[in-house]
Write a protein that holds these residues in place. Sequence first.
Motif, PDB file in Angstrom:
ATOM      1  N   VAL A  47       0.790  -1.186   0.157  1.00  0.00           N
ATOM      2  CA  VAL A  47      -0.002   0.000  -0.129  1.00  0.00           C
ATOM      3  C   VAL A  47       0.810   1.240   0.062  1.00  0.00           C
ATOM      4  O   VAL A  47       0.759   2.214  -0.501  1.00  0.00           O
ATOM      5  N   GLU A  48       1.922   1.280   0.965  1.00  0.00           N
ATOM      6  CA  GLU A  48       2.991   2.513   1.073  1.00  0.00           C
ATOM      7  C   GLU A  48       4.154   2.209   1.727  1.00  0.00           C
ATOM      8  O   GLU A  48       4.223   1.103   2.497  1.00  0.00           O
ATOM      9  N   PHE A  49       5.065   3.035   1.372  1.00  0.00           N
ATOM     10  CA  PHE A  49       6.310   2.896   2.186  1.00  0.00           C
ATOM     11  C   PHE A  49       6.030   3.792   3.476  1.00  0.00           C
ATOM     12  O   PHE A  49       5.395   5.151   3.355  1.00  0.00           O
ATOM     13  N   SER A  50       6.284   3.308   4.628  1.00  0.00           N
ATOM     14  CA  SER A  50       5.867   4.146   5.766  1.00  0.00           C
ATOM     15  C   SER A  50       6.810   4.837   6.553  1.00  0.00           C
ATOM     16  O   SER A  50       6.430   5.621   7.150  1.00  0.00           O
ATOM     17  N   MET A  68       7.176  -0.928   4.925  1.00  0.00           N
ATOM     18  CA  MET A  68       6.223  -0.799   3.937  1.00  0.00           C
ATOM     19  C   MET A  68       4.935  -1.234   4.909  1.00  0.00           C
ATOM     20  O   MET A  68       4.915  -2.121   5.742  1.00  0.00           O
ATOM     21  N   THR A  69       3.732  -0.533   4.363  1.00  0.00           N
ATOM     22  CA  THR A  69       2.376  -1.062   4.893  1.00  0.00           C
ATOM     23  C   THR A  69       1.858  -1.995   3.859  1.00  0.00           C
ATOM     24  O   THR A  69       1.862  -1.399   2.531  1.00  0.00           O
ATOM     25  N   LYS A  86       2.619  -4.090   9.112  1.00  0.00           N
ATOM     26  CA  LYS A  86       3.792  -3.399   8.454  1.00  0.00           C
ATOM     27  C   LYS A  86       4.992  -4.135   8.373  1.00  0.00           C
ATOM     28  O   LYS A  86       5.109  -4.915   9.319  1.00  0.00           O
ATOM     29  N   ILE A 104       5.099  -0.287  -4.734  1.00  0.00           N
ATOM     30  CA  ILE A 104       3.743   0.055  -4.254  1.00  0.00           C
ATOM     31  C   ILE A 104       2.812  -0.540  -5.469  1.00  0.00           C
ATOM     32  O   ILE A 104       2.854  -0.368  -6.540  1.00  0.00           O
TER      33      ILE A 104
END
Length: 168
Positions: A47-50, A68-69, A86, A104
């Motif tokens: 979903v995203e780099f957190s 990452m999430t 995560k 992503i």
Amino acid sequence: MKKILFLTITLFLFSTKTSACDCECAGDCTFKSISEGMEFVALVKVVEFSDYLEENIPGYEGKMPSSMTVEIIKKYKGKDSRKMIKIWGDDGALCRPYTANFEIGEYYLIAPNLITAPNKNESKTDYEFFSCFVDYLKVDFKNAVAYGDYTKRTNKITLKKFEKNLNK
């Protein structure tokens, strides 16, 4: 001439980057073997780099993501009931793959470890991969096929066949 050669070799040895993770896999460390022994196995979407590393990593443009999430698309094994988890990557000194190896919006079959000794910003409910194992495979979601070292002889498997074979 000998002095120049010696100096060149010495400078080369001191200038090459050494890896903090120098490991070899003893036994079968393919995804099939690793996923059978893990408590949590899932199909996920990044979903995203957190989080991001503070220092720059040589050879990488911009800030290196450190976590990452991922969204759990399908859980094959495990008690974790969350929809998002995560996963932490390498910081340059751990035996983990860099999070930048993932994309992503892409899908992966994963068999990560639950973090038992959290580093800064990590939690015991977060996960990690181990660089010396094949604990994730990239997935072509449209065709439902995972690619990578599934076994020593197989580098792709359908998700349907993977699910059927898991812990068989």
